[in-house]
Motif scaffolding. Structure first.
Motif, PDB file in Angstrom:
ATOM      1  N   ALA A  72       0.834  -1.210   0.000  1.00  0.00           N
ATOM      2  CA  ALA A  72       0.000   0.000   0.000  1.00  0.00           C
ATOM      3  C   ALA A  72       0.865   1.256   0.000  1.00  0.00           C
ATOM      4  CB  ALA A  72      -0.934  -0.010   1.204  1.00  0.00           C
ATOM      5  N   GLU A  73       1.933   1.240   0.783  1.00  0.00           N
ATOM      6  CA  GLU A  73       2.829   2.404   0.815  1.00  0.00           C
ATOM      7  C   GLU A  73       3.482   2.628  -0.544  1.00  0.00           C
ATOM      8  OE1 GLU A  73       5.890   4.585   3.805  1.00  0.00           O
ATOM      9  OE2 GLU A  73       5.444   2.481   4.151  1.00  0.00           O
ATOM     10  N   ALA A  74       3.884   1.541  -1.204  1.00  0.00           N
ATOM     11  CA  ALA A  74       4.474   1.666  -2.544  1.00  0.00           C
ATOM     12  C   ALA A  74       3.453   2.204  -3.542  1.00  0.00           C
ATOM     13  CB  ALA A  74       5.014   0.306  -3.004  1.00  0.00           C
ATOM     14  N   LEU A  75       2.201   1.763  -3.434  1.00  0.00           N
ATOM     15  CA  LEU A  75       1.157   2.271  -4.335  1.00  0.00           C
ATOM     16  C   LEU A  75       0.968   3.774  -4.159  1.00  0.00           C
ATOM     17  CD1 LEU A  75      -1.550  -0.537  -4.075  1.00  0.00           C
ATOM     18  CD2 LEU A  75      -0.294   0.133  -6.125  1.00  0.00           C
ATOM     19  N   ILE A  76       0.918   4.228  -2.922  1.00  0.00           N
ATOM     20  CA  ILE A  76       0.748   5.667  -2.664  1.00  0.00           C
ATOM     21  C   ILE A  76       1.960   6.447  -3.160  1.00  0.00           C
ATOM     22  CG2 ILE A  76       0.817   7.370  -0.789  1.00  0.00           C
ATOM     23  CD1 ILE A  76      -1.407   6.001   0.537  1.00  0.00           C
ATOM     24  N   ASP A  77       3.147   5.924  -2.914  1.00  0.00           N
ATOM     25  CA  ASP A  77       4.375   6.630  -3.305  1.00  0.00           C
ATOM     26  C   ASP A  77       4.601   6.652  -4.809  1.00  0.00           C
ATOM     27  OD1 ASP A  77       5.008   7.204  -0.685  1.00  0.00           O
ATOM     28  OD2 ASP A  77       6.455   5.573  -0.468  1.00  0.00           O
ATOM     29  N   GLU A  78       4.266   5.573  -5.488  1.00  0.00           N
ATOM     30  CA  GLU A  78       4.718   5.413  -6.874  1.00  0.00           C
ATOM     31  C   GLU A  78       3.624   5.342  -7.929  1.00  0.00           C
ATOM     32  OE1 GLU A  78       7.230   1.951  -6.727  1.00  0.00           O
ATOM     33  OE2 GLU A  78       8.277   2.742  -4.968  1.00  0.00           O
ATOM     34  N   GLU A  79       2.393   4.977  -7.556  1.00  0.00           N
ATOM     35  CA  GLU A  79       1.395   4.721  -8.585  1.00  0.00           C
ATOM     36  C   GLU A  79       0.154   5.605  -8.490  1.00  0.00           C
ATOM     37  OE1 GLU A  79      -1.177   0.869  -9.971  1.00  0.00           O
ATOM     38  OE2 GLU A  79       0.902   0.526  -9.376  1.00  0.00           O
ATOM     39  N   LEU A  80      -0.332   5.840  -7.300  1.00  0.00           N
ATOM     40  CA  LEU A  80      -1.564   6.609  -7.125  1.00  0.00           C
ATOM     41  C   LEU A  80      -1.262   8.110  -7.030  1.00  0.00           C
ATOM     42  CD1 LEU A  80      -3.371   4.254  -4.587  1.00  0.00           C
ATOM     43  CD2 LEU A  80      -3.765   4.462  -7.044  1.00  0.00           C
ATOM     44  N   PRO A  81      -2.226   8.947  -7.388  1.00  0.00           N
ATOM     45  CA  PRO A  81      -1.988  10.398  -7.388  1.00  0.00           C
ATOM     46  C   PRO A  81      -2.172  11.068  -6.030  1.00  0.00           C
ATOM     47  CG  PRO A  81      -4.171   9.957  -8.242  1.00  0.00           C
ATOM     48  CD  PRO A  81      -3.524   8.606  -7.999  1.00  0.00           C
ATOM     49  N   CYS A  82      -2.381  10.308  -4.966  1.00  0.00           N
ATOM     50  CA  CYS A  82      -2.734  10.874  -3.646  1.00  0.00           C
ATOM     51  C   CYS A  82      -1.769  11.958  -3.168  1.00  0.00           C
ATOM     52  CB  CYS A  82      -2.783   9.777  -2.585  1.00  0.00           C
ATOM     53  SG  CYS A  82      -3.787   8.351  -3.033  1.00  0.00           S
ATOM     54  N   VAL A 114      -9.246  -0.302  -3.100  1.00  0.00           N
ATOM     55  CA  VAL A 114      -9.923   0.646  -2.216  1.00  0.00           C
ATOM     56  C   VAL A 114      -9.824   0.142  -0.777  1.00  0.00           C
ATOM     57  CG1 VAL A 114     -12.165   1.651  -1.576  1.00  0.00           C
ATOM     58  CG2 VAL A 114     -11.505   1.505  -3.996  1.00  0.00           C
ATOM     59  N   ASP A 115     -10.117  -1.133  -0.572  1.00  0.00           N
ATOM     60  CA  ASP A 115     -10.037  -1.720   0.768  1.00  0.00           C
ATOM     61  C   ASP A 115      -8.612  -1.679   1.303  1.00  0.00           C
ATOM     62  OD1 ASP A 115     -12.757  -2.247   0.789  1.00  0.00           O
ATOM     63  OD2 ASP A 115     -12.523  -4.340   0.176  1.00  0.00           O
ATOM     64  N   LEU A 116      -7.638  -1.976   0.450  1.00  0.00           N
ATOM     65  CA  LEU A 116      -6.236  -1.951   0.863  1.00  0.00           C
ATOM     66  C   LEU A 116      -5.821  -0.549   1.297  1.00  0.00           C
ATOM     67  CD1 LEU A 116      -3.384  -3.271   1.082  1.00  0.00           C
ATOM     68  CD2 LEU A 116      -3.066  -2.641  -1.332  1.00  0.00           C
ATOM     69  N   MET A 117      -6.170   0.454   0.501  1.00  0.00           N
ATOM     70  CA  MET A 117      -5.753   1.821   0.817  1.00  0.00           C
ATOM     71  C   MET A 117      -6.451   2.336   2.078  1.00  0.00           C
ATOM     72  SD  MET A 117      -3.552   1.866  -1.442  1.00  0.00           S
ATOM     73  CE  MET A 117      -2.824   3.293  -0.719  1.00  0.00           C
ATOM     74  N   ALA A 118      -7.734   2.025   2.227  1.00  0.00           N
ATOM     75  CA  ALA A 118      -8.453   2.448   3.428  1.00  0.00           C
ATOM     76  C   ALA A 118      -7.851   1.783   4.662  1.00  0.00           C
ATOM     77  CB  ALA A 118      -9.942   2.125   3.304  1.00  0.00           C
ATOM     78  N   ALA A 119      -7.629   0.487   4.589  1.00  0.00           N
ATOM     79  CA  ALA A 119      -7.048  -0.226   5.731  1.00  0.00           C
ATOM     80  C   ALA A 119      -5.649   0.306   6.044  1.00  0.00           C
ATOM     81  CB  ALA A 119      -7.006  -1.732   5.446  1.00  0.00           C
ATOM     82  N   PHE A 120      -4.865   0.600   5.017  1.00  0.00           N
ATOM     83  CA  PHE A 120      -3.517   1.135   5.218  1.00  0.00           C
ATOM     84  C   PHE A 120      -3.561   2.467   5.964  1.00  0.00           C
ATOM     85  CE2 PHE A 120      -0.291   4.111   3.580  1.00  0.00           C
ATOM     86  CZ  PHE A 120       0.854   3.521   4.096  1.00  0.00           C
ATOM     87  N   LEU A 121      -4.394   3.384   5.480  1.00  0.00           N
ATOM     88  CA  LEU A 121      -4.452   4.707   6.118  1.00  0.00           C
ATOM     89  C   LEU A 121      -4.964   4.617   7.554  1.00  0.00           C
ATOM     90  CD1 LEU A 121      -5.764   6.854   3.149  1.00  0.00           C
ATOM     91  CD2 LEU A 121      -3.445   6.834   4.115  1.00  0.00           C
ATOM     92  N   LEU A 122      -5.928   3.741   7.787  1.00  0.00           N
ATOM     93  CA  LEU A 122      -6.477   3.596   9.135  1.00  0.00           C
ATOM     94  C   LEU A 122      -5.504   2.898  10.073  1.00  0.00           C
ATOM     95  CD1 LEU A 122     -10.061   2.689   7.989  1.00  0.00           C
ATOM     96  CD2 LEU A 122      -9.451   4.717   9.330  1.00  0.00           C
ATOM     97  N   GLU A 123      -4.789   1.905   9.547  1.00  0.00           N
ATOM     98  CA  GLU A 123      -3.850   1.157  10.382  1.00  0.00           C
ATOM     99  C   GLU A 123      -2.539   1.902  10.581  1.00  0.00           C
ATOM    100  OE1 GLU A 123      -1.743  -3.221  10.245  1.00  0.00           O
ATOM    101  OE2 GLU A 123      -3.788  -3.020   9.480  1.00  0.00           O
ATOM    102  N   ARG A 124      -2.135   2.652   9.574  1.00  0.00           N
ATOM    103  CA  ARG A 124      -0.863   3.364   9.634  1.00  0.00           C
ATOM    104  C   ARG A 124      -0.827   4.329  10.808  1.00  0.00           C
ATOM    105  NH1 ARG A 124       1.632   7.930   8.254  1.00  0.00           N
ATOM    106  NH2 ARG A 124       3.702   7.809   7.337  1.00  0.00           N
TER     107      ARG A 124
END
Length: 144
Positions: free
Chosen positions: A44-54, A109-119
């Motif tokens: 999830a961290e790699a997706l946010i850093d490298e792939e998603l526009p967040c 969507v579930d992965l990113m939500a869980a990541f942000l909530l758990e992080r």
């Protein structure tokens, strides 16, 4: 406090309603994020850093933008169902938002939500962001 003279049935119905909206918020489904493995957290961290526009708008830790709310500490200020709804369809969850929709499969969507909530992390912003604090979209009808 006024005496509303509620019957036991009316009181039970009001209590049930208040418990429901306090758990999910109006219009947001209940979402129980799965605990993520260390691999899923890294993914999830790699997706946010490298792939998603967040991070073009949001800040996570010391990284990226300043336009959108910080992503640190979202679990301190938003219910899990709200976090998931915002990721899935920002305009429906927050009318008037400028956050674009990123078409993602449900699993992401579930992965990113869980990541942000758990992080976790500490909320670093100056105010708590709530659904009701989003201004309505500007009218395009021209000057008054």
């Amino acid at each position: 406090m006024p005496d509303f003279r509620l019957s036991a049935q009316e009181l039970a119905a009001a209590l049930s309603f208040l418990q429901e909206i306090s758990a999910t918020g109006p219009g947001f489904p209940v979402y129980e994020p799965a605990r993520l493995s260390p691999f899923s957290m890294a993914k999830a961290e790699a997706l946010i850093d490298e792939e998603l526009p967040c991070l073009g708008c949001h800040q996570l830790g010391d990284e990226a933008g300043r336009i959108g709310p910080f992503l640190d500490g979202v679990g301190q200020r938003l219910r899990p169902g709200v976090v998931r709804a915002i990721i899935q369809d920002p305009a429906s969850a927050l009318p008037g938002t400028i956050m674009p929709r990123s078409p993602l499969p449900v699993e992401r969507v579930d992965l990113m939500a869980a990541f942000l909530l758990e992080r976790g992390g500490d909320w670093l912003g100056s105010e708590v962001v709530t659904v009701s604090s989003v201004p309505p979209p500007a009218s395009s009808s021209g000057p008054p």
